[in-house]
Write a protein that holds these residues in place. Structure first.
Motif, PDB file in Angstrom:
ATOM      1  N   ASP A  46       0.845  -1.194   0.000  1.00 24.27           N
ATOM      2  CA  ASP A  46       0.000   0.000   0.000  1.00 24.27           C
ATOM      3  C   ASP A  46       0.879   1.241   0.000  1.00 24.27           C
ATOM      4  OD1 ASP A  46      -2.684   1.162   0.109  1.00 24.27           O
ATOM      5  OD2 ASP A  46      -2.055   1.892   2.083  1.00 24.27           O
ATOM      6  N   TYR A  47       1.922   1.223   0.831  1.00 25.21           N
ATOM      7  CA  TYR A  47       2.940   2.270   0.788  1.00 25.21           C
ATOM      8  C   TYR A  47       4.248   1.706   1.315  1.00 25.21           C
ATOM      9  CZ  TYR A  47       2.048   3.142   5.795  1.00 25.21           C
ATOM     10  OH  TYR A  47       1.895   3.014   7.145  1.00 25.21           O
ATOM     11  N   VAL A  48       5.333   2.382   0.951  1.00 25.95           N
ATOM     12  CA  VAL A  48       6.671   1.967   1.355  1.00 25.95           C
ATOM     13  C   VAL A  48       7.343   3.138   2.063  1.00 25.95           C
ATOM     14  CG1 VAL A  48       8.920   1.138   0.559  1.00 25.95           C
ATOM     15  CG2 VAL A  48       6.839   0.373  -0.595  1.00 25.95           C
ATOM     16  N   VAL A  49       8.019   2.844   3.163  1.00 22.62           N
ATOM     17  CA  VAL A  49       8.772   3.848   3.910  1.00 22.62           C
ATOM     18  C   VAL A  49      10.253   3.584   3.667  1.00 22.62           C
ATOM     19  CG1 VAL A  49       9.310   4.764   6.195  1.00 22.62           C
ATOM     20  CG2 VAL A  49       6.971   4.017   5.668  1.00 22.62           C
ATOM     21  N   HIS A  50      10.990   4.641   3.295  1.00 22.67           N
ATOM     22  CA  HIS A  50      12.429   4.524   3.069  1.00 22.67           C
ATOM     23  C   HIS A  50      13.085   5.852   3.397  1.00 22.67           C
ATOM     24  CE1 HIS A  50      11.683   6.564  -0.761  1.00 22.67           C
ATOM     25  NE2 HIS A  50      10.727   5.664  -0.966  1.00 22.67           N
ATOM     26  N   PHE A  51      14.355   6.004   3.043  1.00 24.16           N
ATOM     27  CA  PHE A  51      15.132   7.183   3.445  1.00 24.16           C
ATOM     28  C   PHE A  51      14.522   8.508   3.019  1.00 24.16           C
ATOM     29  CE2 PHE A  51      16.747   6.024  -0.691  1.00 24.16           C
ATOM     30  CZ  PHE A  51      16.898   7.244  -1.331  1.00 24.16           C
ATOM     31  N   ASP A  52      13.691   8.499   2.022  1.00 26.42           N
ATOM     32  CA  ASP A  52      13.144   9.746   1.494  1.00 26.42           C
ATOM     33  C   ASP A  52      11.648   9.896   1.776  1.00 26.42           C
ATOM     34  OD1 ASP A  52      13.700  12.124   0.262  1.00 26.42           O
ATOM     35  OD2 ASP A  52      13.512  11.360  -1.777  1.00 26.42           O
ATOM     36  N   SER A  53      11.108   9.051   2.702  1.00 25.97           N
ATOM     37  CA  SER A  53       9.679   9.098   2.958  1.00 25.97           C
ATOM     38  C   SER A  53       9.377   8.633   4.381  1.00 25.97           C
ATOM     39  CB  SER A  53       8.938   8.203   1.966  1.00 25.97           C
ATOM     40  OG  SER A  53       9.207   6.840   2.245  1.00 25.97           O
ATOM     41  N   ARG A  54       8.118   8.765   4.758  1.00 23.72           N
ATOM     42  CA  ARG A  54       7.640   8.223   6.027  1.00 23.72           C
ATOM     43  C   ARG A  54       6.195   7.807   5.806  1.00 23.72           C
ATOM     44  NH1 ARG A  54       8.026  12.136  10.683  1.00 23.72           N
ATOM     45  NH2 ARG A  54       6.376  10.939  11.606  1.00 23.72           N
ATOM     46  N   SER A  55       5.634   7.071   6.741  1.00 25.15           N
ATOM     47  CA  SER A  55       4.253   6.637   6.569  1.00 25.15           C
ATOM     48  C   SER A  55       3.315   7.843   6.650  1.00 25.15           C
ATOM     49  CB  SER A  55       3.887   5.599   7.626  1.00 25.15           C
ATOM     50  OG  SER A  55       3.928   6.151   8.911  1.00 25.15           O
ATOM     51  N   PRO A  56       2.191   7.801   5.947  1.00 21.22           N
ATOM     52  CA  PRO A  56       1.264   8.928   5.940  1.00 21.22           C
ATOM     53  C   PRO A  56       0.764   9.311   7.339  1.00 21.22           C
ATOM     54  CG  PRO A  56       0.648   7.333   4.261  1.00 21.22           C
ATOM     55  CD  PRO A  56       1.754   6.724   5.057  1.00 21.22           C
ATOM     56  N   ASP A  57       0.637   8.321   8.224  1.00 18.58           N
ATOM     57  CA  ASP A  57       0.118   8.587   9.566  1.00 18.58           C
ATOM     58  C   ASP A  57       1.219   8.712  10.621  1.00 18.58           C
ATOM     59  OD1 ASP A  57       0.954   5.977   9.680  1.00 18.58           O
ATOM     60  OD2 ASP A  57      -1.005   5.142  10.192  1.00 18.58           O
ATOM     61  N   PHE A 167      13.069  -4.265  -5.880  1.00 23.49           N
ATOM     62  CA  PHE A 167      12.944  -4.934  -4.584  1.00 23.49           C
ATOM     63  C   PHE A 167      11.732  -4.422  -3.816  1.00 23.49           C
ATOM     64  CE2 PHE A 167      14.011  -4.868   0.020  1.00 23.49           C
ATOM     65  CZ  PHE A 167      13.907  -6.236   0.250  1.00 23.49           C
ATOM     66  N   LEU A 168      11.492  -3.109  -3.859  1.00 22.48           N
ATOM     67  CA  LEU A 168      10.353  -2.546  -3.135  1.00 22.48           C
ATOM     68  C   LEU A 168       9.028  -3.131  -3.593  1.00 22.48           C
ATOM     69  CD1 LEU A 168      11.419   1.215  -2.951  1.00 22.48           C
ATOM     70  CD2 LEU A 168      11.721  -0.585  -1.220  1.00 22.48           C
ATOM     71  N   GLN A 169       8.944  -3.574  -4.825  1.00 29.37           N
ATOM     72  CA  GLN A 169       7.713  -4.136  -5.347  1.00 29.37           C
ATOM     73  C   GLN A 169       7.568  -5.640  -5.087  1.00 29.37           C
ATOM     74  OE1 GLN A 169       5.229  -2.171  -6.446  1.00 29.37           O
ATOM     75  NE2 GLN A 169       6.667  -0.623  -5.750  1.00 29.37           N
ATOM     76  N   VAL A 170       8.680  -6.351  -4.870  1.00 28.51           N
ATOM     77  CA  VAL A 170       8.609  -7.812  -4.698  1.00 28.51           C
ATOM     78  C   VAL A 170       8.899  -8.284  -3.281  1.00 28.51           C
ATOM     79  CG1 VAL A 170       9.200  -8.196  -7.123  1.00 28.51           C
ATOM     80  CG2 VAL A 170      11.011  -8.236  -5.397  1.00 28.51           C
ATOM     81  N   MET A 171       9.330  -7.401  -2.404  1.00 30.51           N
ATOM     82  CA  MET A 171       9.771  -7.822  -1.078  1.00 30.51           C
ATOM     83  C   MET A 171       8.677  -8.461  -0.238  1.00 30.51           C
ATOM     84  SD  MET A 171      10.331  -4.104   0.765  1.00 30.51           S
ATOM     85  CE  MET A 171      10.377  -4.579   2.477  1.00 30.51           C
ATOM     86  N   GLY A 172       7.432  -8.198  -0.537  1.00 32.43           N
ATOM     87  CA  GLY A 172       6.344  -8.762   0.251  1.00 32.43           C
ATOM     88  C   GLY A 172       5.676  -9.985  -0.338  1.00 32.43           C
ATOM     89  N   ARG A 173       6.178 -10.468  -1.452  1.00 33.44           N
ATOM     90  CA  ARG A 173       5.570 -11.639  -2.094  1.00 33.44           C
ATOM     91  C   ARG A 173       5.744 -12.880  -1.226  1.00 33.44           C
ATOM     92  NH1 ARG A 173       7.332 -10.786  -8.324  1.00 33.44           N
ATOM     93  NH2 ARG A 173       5.952  -9.026  -8.735  1.00 33.44           N
TER      94      ARG A 173
END
Length: 175
Positions: A46-57, A167-173
């Protein structure tokens, strides 16, 4: 009292490594977290948190970020307030990505990498990436919300050979 548990509430994930030798390009590892909603727990995040982002909440955030492994203690630290995460989220996967610039690097090229997952003072997992030396990225922890709403921890380090974006797209498979 038996059977009384609040599950896992707040977790800290730490990542560290030693700087590259003098004259070598810096080694940059990044902690990432991917959230998955109920009904699609192994699909796209749904969303990914990394060095350039944080969760919406604001429930998942990177406290410390390093681009070269220079520092004392844990070079990167991520906090997950699982008890505050919206009820629509059923799974959170934590990963580590090796930045691939200026050249191809795997965990065998990283000096003394280590990770730690803890809740308060309780260490839930520690690892040195020795089982994934040929990987360019790895998942290191998974948190799953049960039917009761409590979060549980699933340990395990699993290697991937994708570039950071893929990786960000497949890491949860499912494995």
């Amino acid at each position: 009292m038996t059977g009384f548990s609040k599950g896992i509430l707040k977790v800290e994930v730490g990542l560290k490594w030693d700087p590259s030798p003098a004259g070598q390009p810096p080694t940059d590892l990044d902690l990432v977290a991917a959230t998955f909603v109920t009904g699609d727990t192994y699909g796209a995040p749904d969303y990914v948190v990394h060095f350039d982002s944080r969760s919406p909440d604001g429930t998942i955030f990177l406290n410390r970020d390093s681009t070269n492994g220079r520092g004392f203690g844990w070079d990167e630290v991520m906090t997950l307030d699982l008890d505050r995460l919206d009820a629509r989220y059923a799974r959170v996967v934590i990963g580590v990505v090796i930045q691939q610039l200026p050249g191809h690097k795997t965990f065998v090229n990283v000096l003394n990498p280590a990770m730690r997952v803890r809740e308060g003072y309780t260490v839930l997992a520690e690892d040195d990436f020795g089982s994934v030396l040929g990987a360019t990225a790895a998942t290191i922890a998974e948190f799953v919300r049960g039917d009761s709403g409590q979060w549980t921890f699933r340990p395990g380090v699993h290697g991937f050979e994708e570039d950071p974006t893929a990786f960000l797209q497949v890491m949860g498979r499912a494995r």
